[in-house]
Design a protein around this motif. Sequence first.
Motif, PDB file in Angstrom:
ATOM      1  N   GLY A  52      39.240  39.963  53.480  1.00  0.00           N
ATOM      2  CA  GLY A  52      37.867  39.739  53.042  1.00  0.00           C
ATOM      3  C   GLY A  52      37.596  40.350  51.684  1.00  0.00           C
ATOM      4  O   GLY A  52      37.008  39.713  50.800  1.00  0.00           O
ATOM      5  N   ALA A  53      38.028  41.590  51.498  1.00  0.00           N
ATOM      6  CA  ALA A  53      37.809  42.263  50.220  1.00  0.00           C
ATOM      7  C   ALA A  53      38.541  41.550  49.093  1.00  0.00           C
ATOM      8  O   ALA A  53      38.012  41.424  47.974  1.00  0.00           O
ATOM      9  N   ARG A  54      39.763  41.074  49.361  1.00  0.00           N
ATOM     10  CA  ARG A  54      40.526  40.390  48.314  1.00  0.00           C
ATOM     11  C   ARG A  54      39.874  39.065  47.930  1.00  0.00           C
ATOM     12  O   ARG A  54      39.832  38.708  46.743  1.00  0.00           O
ATOM     13  N   LEU A  55      39.361  38.349  48.902  1.00  0.00           N
ATOM     14  CA  LEU A  55      38.723  37.076  48.574  1.00  0.00           C
ATOM     15  C   LEU A  55      37.403  37.295  47.852  1.00  0.00           C
ATOM     16  O   LEU A  55      37.061  36.558  46.917  1.00  0.00           O
ATOM     17  N   LEU A  56      36.674  38.294  48.228  1.00  0.00           N
ATOM     18  CA  LEU A  56      35.448  38.625  47.497  1.00  0.00           C
ATOM     19  C   LEU A  56      35.758  39.004  46.051  1.00  0.00           C
ATOM     20  O   LEU A  56      35.057  38.599  45.123  1.00  0.00           O
ATOM     21  N   ALA A  57      36.819  39.770  45.855  1.00  0.00           N
ATOM     22  CA  ALA A  57      37.181  40.224  44.507  1.00  0.00           C
ATOM     23  C   ALA A  57      37.637  39.074  43.623  1.00  0.00           C
ATOM     24  O   ALA A  57      37.582  39.177  42.393  1.00  0.00           O
ATOM     25  N   ALA A  58      38.076  37.977  44.234  1.00  0.00           N
ATOM     26  CA  ALA A  58      38.561  36.829  43.459  1.00  0.00           C
ATOM     27  C   ALA A  58      37.432  35.966  42.923  1.00  0.00           C
ATOM     28  O   ALA A  58      37.674  35.083  42.096  1.00  0.00           O
ATOM     29  N   GLN A  59      36.205  36.202  43.367  1.00  0.00           N
ATOM     30  CA  GLN A  59      35.075  35.428  42.845  1.00  0.00           C
ATOM     31  C   GLN A  59      34.736  35.888  41.438  1.00  0.00           C
ATOM     32  O   GLN A  59      34.680  37.079  41.145  1.00  0.00           O
ATOM     33  N   SER A  60      34.490  34.930  40.557  1.00  0.00           N
ATOM     34  CA  SER A  60      34.108  35.262  39.185  1.00  0.00           C
ATOM     35  C   SER A  60      32.603  35.524  39.109  1.00  0.00           C
ATOM     36  O   SER A  60      31.847  35.115  39.992  1.00  0.00           O
ATOM     37  N   PRO A  61      32.137  36.182  38.053  1.00  0.00           N
ATOM     38  CA  PRO A  61      30.687  36.370  37.883  1.00  0.00           C
ATOM     39  C   PRO A  61      29.933  35.047  37.824  1.00  0.00           C
ATOM     40  O   PRO A  61      28.725  35.018  38.095  1.00  0.00           O
ATOM     41  N   ALA A  62      30.646  33.956  37.474  1.00  0.00           N
ATOM     42  CA  ALA A  62      30.001  32.642  37.433  1.00  0.00           C
ATOM     43  C   ALA A  62      29.853  32.031  38.811  1.00  0.00           C
ATOM     44  O   ALA A  62      29.299  30.929  38.959  1.00  0.00           O
ATOM     45  N   GLY A  63      30.373  32.701  39.841  1.00  0.00           N
ATOM     46  CA  GLY A  63      30.146  32.241  41.205  1.00  0.00           C
ATOM     47  C   GLY A  63      31.276  31.471  41.839  1.00  0.00           C
ATOM     48  O   GLY A  63      31.246  31.213  43.040  1.00  0.00           O
ATOM     49  N   HIS A  64      32.291  31.093  41.059  1.00  0.00           N
ATOM     50  CA  HIS A  64      33.361  30.264  41.624  1.00  0.00           C
ATOM     51  C   HIS A  64      34.618  31.087  41.863  1.00  0.00           C
ATOM     52  O   HIS A  64      34.684  32.281  41.555  1.00  0.00           O
ATOM     53  N   TRP A  65      35.629  30.430  42.403  1.00  0.00           N
ATOM     54  CA  TRP A  65      36.907  31.071  42.710  1.00  0.00           C
ATOM     55  C   TRP A  65      38.054  30.379  41.959  1.00  0.00           C
ATOM     56  O   TRP A  65      39.163  30.331  42.434  1.00  0.00           O
TER      57      TRP A  65
END
Length: 319
Positions: A52-65
């Motif tokens: 969960g933490a890794r997937l959250l960290a992969a989100q960019s400030p623009a909202g996408h992955w």
Amino acid sequence: MRRNDYAPRPAHLKWLLDSDPAIRWQAMRDLTGESPNAIAAERSRVATEGWGARLLAAQSPAGHWGWGPPGWRDDLPKEHRGLLIALYALVVLMDLGLDPASKQARKMIGRVDRRLKFKWLNNRPFLQGETEPCINGRILGVGAYFKEPNDALARQLLAEQLEDGGWNCEAPKSRRSSFHTTICVLEGLLEYERASRKSAAVAKARKRAENYLLERGMFRSLRTGEVIDKRWLRFSFPPFWHYDVLRGLDYLRNAGIKPDSRVRAAAEIVMERRHQNGRWPLNLLHPEFIPLEMETEVGSASRWNTLRALRVLRWSLSQ
């Protein structure tokens, strides 16, 4: 088959609990019956540790992955790829059980809500959905889980239900429902209802769609009785948009549907997939993409499949 034959053994439970927080908290809830406080404490770690933490960290400030690796879905424009990956990532975070009230979840969904748009649909906000019910079912569920229930999107999906009880992204060209689309919409409507949006219309629509699956034994043609797609008898996680028997049964369990004779053959398929060591393998990987690897070795024991199979069999053998 007796229930005790498929009850989790101590070694199986230890193996599941010696894992990622997303597996641990669901095993504690569904298999070991831990206290609500212990379950909540373990669930809270999804936001700060592991998958969960890794997937959250992969989100960019623009909202996408991101837009995927080179060569992935080159048939789609870049913007379409990015929104598809964002949808997959959101659904996986929901499946991991990320607490929607956590500060990490609020930050993540805030970015999505403010910044992701369907530009080709007059900049429609992402959480308002697009045109295909398979995608809109997932967006409805994600929005209800992380943000707020979208009544307009729910009404749109109810209006698109086909005569046989399910949904199909190829409608109106096709008037026959798709298992893939139907399970995506069912999961979305269930989350919508759980977000304080219970209504007679939604309950009736879900009941019709559940019967669509059950009348076909969860995997057979209503007309011929033949297996519709043998890939549905093999299990993967995450399923993305793909239907399979384990996903269908896990939905019924999650929805609190009382098991009856119509799930028996499907439950037997789940039983047959168990290896001699009492664990279920990863049968296949789907070609969709998110920037996170969980279980990737086909043929090896899968904690996700084992967790889901054990809780499905506990449910299906409970009567």
